[in-house]
Each structure stands twice: as structure tokens, then as C-alpha cells.
Scaffold this motif. Structure first.
Motif, PDB file in Angstrom:
ATOM      1  N   MET A 259     -33.726  93.174 -10.445  1.00  0.00           N
ATOM      2  CA  MET A 259     -34.665  94.099 -10.128  1.00  0.00           C
ATOM      3  C   MET A 259     -33.793  95.472 -10.552  1.00  0.00           C
ATOM      4  O   MET A 259     -32.521  95.628 -10.045  1.00  0.00           O
ATOM      5  CB  MET A 259     -35.016  94.205  -8.714  1.00  0.00           C
ATOM      6  CG  MET A 259     -35.696  95.452  -8.184  1.00  0.00           C
ATOM      7  SD  MET A 259     -36.065  95.345  -6.494  1.00  0.00           S
ATOM      8  CE  MET A 259     -37.728  94.592  -6.803  1.00  0.00           C
ATOM      9  N   GLU A 260     -34.495  96.294 -11.288  1.00  0.00           N
ATOM     10  CA  GLU A 260     -33.983  97.569 -11.521  1.00  0.00           C
ATOM     11  C   GLU A 260     -33.885  98.592 -10.478  1.00  0.00           C
ATOM     12  O   GLU A 260     -34.842  98.689  -9.668  1.00  0.00           O
ATOM     13  CB  GLU A 260     -34.629  97.987 -12.882  1.00  0.00           C
ATOM     14  CG  GLU A 260     -34.463  97.202 -14.066  1.00  0.00           C
ATOM     15  CD  GLU A 260     -33.065  97.365 -14.768  1.00  0.00           C
ATOM     16  OE1 GLU A 260     -32.427  98.169 -14.498  1.00  0.00           O
ATOM     17  OE2 GLU A 260     -32.635  96.193 -15.145  1.00  0.00           O
ATOM     18  N   ILE A 261     -33.314  99.650 -10.724  1.00  0.00           N
ATOM     19  CA  ILE A 261     -33.332 100.735  -9.541  1.00  0.00           C
ATOM     20  C   ILE A 261     -34.630 101.375  -9.581  1.00  0.00           C
ATOM     21  O   ILE A 261     -35.405 101.732  -8.403  1.00  0.00           O
ATOM     22  CB  ILE A 261     -32.282 101.925  -9.767  1.00  0.00           C
ATOM     23  CG1 ILE A 261     -30.768 101.205  -9.607  1.00  0.00           C
ATOM     24  CG2 ILE A 261     -32.313 103.231  -8.677  1.00  0.00           C
ATOM     25  CD1 ILE A 261     -30.665 100.567  -8.382  1.00  0.00           C
ATOM     26  N   ALA A 262     -35.452 101.787 -10.760  1.00  0.00           N
ATOM     27  CA  ALA A 262     -36.760 102.235 -10.627  1.00  0.00           C
ATOM     28  C   ALA A 262     -37.629 101.344  -9.939  1.00  0.00           C
ATOM     29  O   ALA A 262     -38.415 101.960  -9.198  1.00  0.00           O
ATOM     30  CB  ALA A 262     -37.159 102.232 -12.016  1.00  0.00           C
ATOM     31  N   ASP A 263     -37.519  99.987 -10.216  1.00  0.00           N
ATOM     32  CA  ASP A 263     -38.597  98.990  -9.277  1.00  0.00           C
ATOM     33  C   ASP A 263     -38.258  98.953  -7.722  1.00  0.00           C
ATOM     34  O   ASP A 263     -39.285  99.048  -7.047  1.00  0.00           O
ATOM     35  CB  ASP A 263     -38.263  97.543  -9.815  1.00  0.00           C
ATOM     36  CG  ASP A 263     -38.501  97.442 -11.109  1.00  0.00           C
ATOM     37  OD1 ASP A 263     -39.391  97.986 -11.786  1.00  0.00           O
ATOM     38  OD2 ASP A 263     -37.924  96.559 -11.874  1.00  0.00           O
TER      39      ASP A 263
ATOM     40  N   ALA B  88     -30.538  94.166  -1.963  1.00  0.00           N
ATOM     41  CA  ALA B  88     -29.260  93.206  -2.013  1.00  0.00           C
ATOM     42  C   ALA B  88     -29.298  92.511  -3.258  1.00  0.00           C
ATOM     43  O   ALA B  88     -28.229  92.287  -3.959  1.00  0.00           O
ATOM     44  CB  ALA B  88     -29.408  92.208  -0.938  1.00  0.00           C
ATOM     45  N   HIS B  89     -30.361  91.990  -3.664  1.00  0.00           N
ATOM     46  CA  HIS B  89     -30.293  91.284  -5.128  1.00  0.00           C
ATOM     47  C   HIS B  89     -29.939  92.234  -6.321  1.00  0.00           C
ATOM     48  O   HIS B  89     -29.530  91.869  -7.446  1.00  0.00           O
ATOM     49  CB  HIS B  89     -31.819  90.654  -5.686  1.00  0.00           C
ATOM     50  CG  HIS B  89     -31.962  89.354  -4.674  1.00  0.00           C
ATOM     51  ND1 HIS B  89     -31.191  88.050  -4.900  1.00  0.00           N
ATOM     52  CD2 HIS B  89     -32.930  89.164  -3.760  1.00  0.00           C
ATOM     53  CE1 HIS B  89     -31.480  86.969  -4.296  1.00  0.00           C
ATOM     54  NE2 HIS B  89     -32.570  87.533  -3.295  1.00  0.00           N
ATOM     55  N   ALA B  90     -30.464  93.450  -5.970  1.00  0.00           N
ATOM     56  CA  ALA B  90     -30.060  94.477  -7.084  1.00  0.00           C
ATOM     57  C   ALA B  90     -28.707  94.912  -6.750  1.00  0.00           C
ATOM     58  O   ALA B  90     -28.303  95.920  -7.643  1.00  0.00           O
ATOM     59  CB  ALA B  90     -30.958  95.732  -6.945  1.00  0.00           C
ATOM     60  N   ARG B  91     -28.105  94.365  -5.985  1.00  0.00           N
ATOM     61  CA  ARG B  91     -26.503  94.718  -5.430  1.00  0.00           C
ATOM     62  C   ARG B  91     -26.490  96.502  -5.085  1.00  0.00           C
ATOM     63  O   ARG B  91     -25.501  96.900  -5.500  1.00  0.00           O
ATOM     64  CB  ARG B  91     -25.541  94.570  -6.539  1.00  0.00           C
ATOM     65  CG  ARG B  91     -25.721  92.974  -7.022  1.00  0.00           C
ATOM     66  CD  ARG B  91     -24.895  92.391  -6.096  1.00  0.00           C
ATOM     67  NE  ARG B  91     -24.251  90.931  -6.331  1.00  0.00           N
ATOM     68  CZ  ARG B  91     -25.103  89.948  -6.595  1.00  0.00           C
ATOM     69  NH1 ARG B  91     -26.313  90.053  -6.412  1.00  0.00           N
ATOM     70  NH2 ARG B  91     -24.605  88.678  -6.998  1.00  0.00           N
ATOM     71  N   HIS B  92     -27.499  97.111  -4.538  1.00  0.00           N
ATOM     72  CA  HIS B  92     -27.587  98.396  -4.401  1.00  0.00           C
ATOM     73  C   HIS B  92     -27.068  98.381  -3.073  1.00  0.00           C
ATOM     74  O   HIS B  92     -28.001  98.645  -1.978  1.00  0.00           O
ATOM     75  CB  HIS B  92     -28.849  99.152  -4.633  1.00  0.00           C
ATOM     76  CG  HIS B  92     -28.915 100.338  -4.870  1.00  0.00           C
ATOM     77  ND1 HIS B  92     -28.542 101.125  -3.736  1.00  0.00           N
ATOM     78  CD2 HIS B  92     -29.335 101.158  -5.628  1.00  0.00           C
ATOM     79  CE1 HIS B  92     -28.565 102.511  -4.065  1.00  0.00           C
ATOM     80  NE2 HIS B  92     -29.478 102.557  -5.465  1.00  0.00           N
TER      81      HIS B  92
ATOM     82  N   ILE C  10     -25.369  89.756  -1.516  1.00  0.00           N
ATOM     83  CA  ILE C  10     -24.779  90.498  -2.497  1.00  0.00           C
ATOM     84  C   ILE C  10     -23.303  89.619  -2.907  1.00  0.00           C
ATOM     85  O   ILE C  10     -22.952  89.548  -3.950  1.00  0.00           O
ATOM     86  CB  ILE C  10     -24.052  91.662  -1.499  1.00  0.00           C
ATOM     87  CG1 ILE C  10     -25.521  92.725  -1.584  1.00  0.00           C
ATOM     88  CG2 ILE C  10     -22.928  92.328  -2.232  1.00  0.00           C
ATOM     89  CD1 ILE C  10     -25.149  93.825  -0.387  1.00  0.00           C
ATOM     90  N   ALA C  11     -22.837  88.582  -1.991  1.00  0.00           N
ATOM     91  CA  ALA C  11     -21.660  88.099  -2.133  1.00  0.00           C
ATOM     92  C   ALA C  11     -21.824  86.675  -3.013  1.00  0.00           C
ATOM     93  O   ALA C  11     -20.974  86.599  -3.879  1.00  0.00           O
ATOM     94  CB  ALA C  11     -20.967  87.514  -0.875  1.00  0.00           C
ATOM     95  N   THR C  12     -23.125  86.058  -2.867  1.00  0.00           N
ATOM     96  CA  THR C  12     -23.012  84.822  -3.545  1.00  0.00           C
ATOM     97  C   THR C  12     -24.254  84.962  -4.670  1.00  0.00           C
ATOM     98  O   THR C  12     -24.534  83.858  -5.275  1.00  0.00           O
ATOM     99  CB  THR C  12     -23.200  83.514  -2.496  1.00  0.00           C
ATOM    100  OG1 THR C  12     -24.897  83.813  -1.949  1.00  0.00           O
ATOM    101  CG2 THR C  12     -22.386  83.511  -1.668  1.00  0.00           C
ATOM    102  N   GLY C  13     -25.344  86.073  -4.540  1.00  0.00           N
ATOM    103  CA  GLY C  13     -26.462  85.905  -5.183  1.00  0.00           C
ATOM    104  C   GLY C  13     -27.566  85.303  -4.666  1.00  0.00           C
ATOM    105  O   GLY C  13     -28.694  85.009  -5.420  1.00  0.00           O
ATOM    106  N   SER C  14     -27.580  84.505  -3.470  1.00  0.00           N
ATOM    107  CA  SER C  14     -28.227  83.735  -3.046  1.00  0.00           C
ATOM    108  C   SER C  14     -28.495  84.018  -1.648  1.00  0.00           C
ATOM    109  O   SER C  14     -27.321  84.247  -0.962  1.00  0.00           O
ATOM    110  CB  SER C  14     -28.272  82.332  -3.328  1.00  0.00           C
ATOM    111  OG  SER C  14     -29.023  81.363  -2.554  1.00  0.00           O
TER     112      SER C  14
END
Length: 82
Positions: free
Chosen positions: A1-5, A33-37, A72-76
Motif C-alpha cells: 500500500m502506498e502512502i497516497a492510498d 502497519a503493512h505500509a511500514r508507516h 511491522i516486524a514480520t510482515g504478517s
């Protein structure tokens, strides 16, 4: 997911009636979290409800914090089984 989304999803969240925001906020925390934001996750967690008298629910702040850290840590968001 992009920041714009993420920004677009947050704008939609703000248009959601307050009584229906709990689930929308939980989904937005997971997307951030998935976007690591991380700063977005922290800001959104402040808006999440604390646990209710019935126990910890999937939209509560503590549960969402754990989910966000896991993502954030594992991607899941799946618990690791031994």
C-alpha cells in the motif's frame, strides 16, 4: 500500500460516523502497519478504544498494538507456532 492510498483511506475513515469508526480504525491501523508507516500507526492507535469490560476485542488498542508490531516486524499478523 502506498502512502497516497493510506491518506485516501484515512480521509474515508474521517467521513465514517463516530459510532462505526472502531472497525474502520482497526483496518486502517493494519494497513498503515503493512505500509511500514509507523508514525501513522501510532497516531491511529491513539484513536482506538481501550479494552471493554467484556475483555479484549480485535478493535481494542492493546490488541491492535500487538497486531501492528507483528505486521511491522514480520510482515504478517499470524502468530508464530512452534
Amino acid at each position: 500500500m502506498e502512502i497516497a492510498d493510506l491518506v485516501e483511506a484515512h480521509e474515508k475513515f474521517l467521513r465514517t460516523p463516530r459510532g462505526q469508526r472502531s472497525g474502520a480504525n482497526a483496518e486502517l491501523v493494519r494497513q498503515a502497519a503493512h505500509a511500514r508507516h509507523i508514525s501513522a500507526v501510532l497516531d491511529l492507535l491513539e484513536q482506538a478504544p481501550l479494552e471493554t469490560y467484556l475483555g479484549l476485542g480485535s478493535h481494542d488498542r492493546y490488541y491492535l498494538t500487538l497486531c501492528a508490531l507483528r505486521i511491522i516486524a514480520t510482515g504478517s499478523d499470524k502468530e508464530i507456532q512452534r
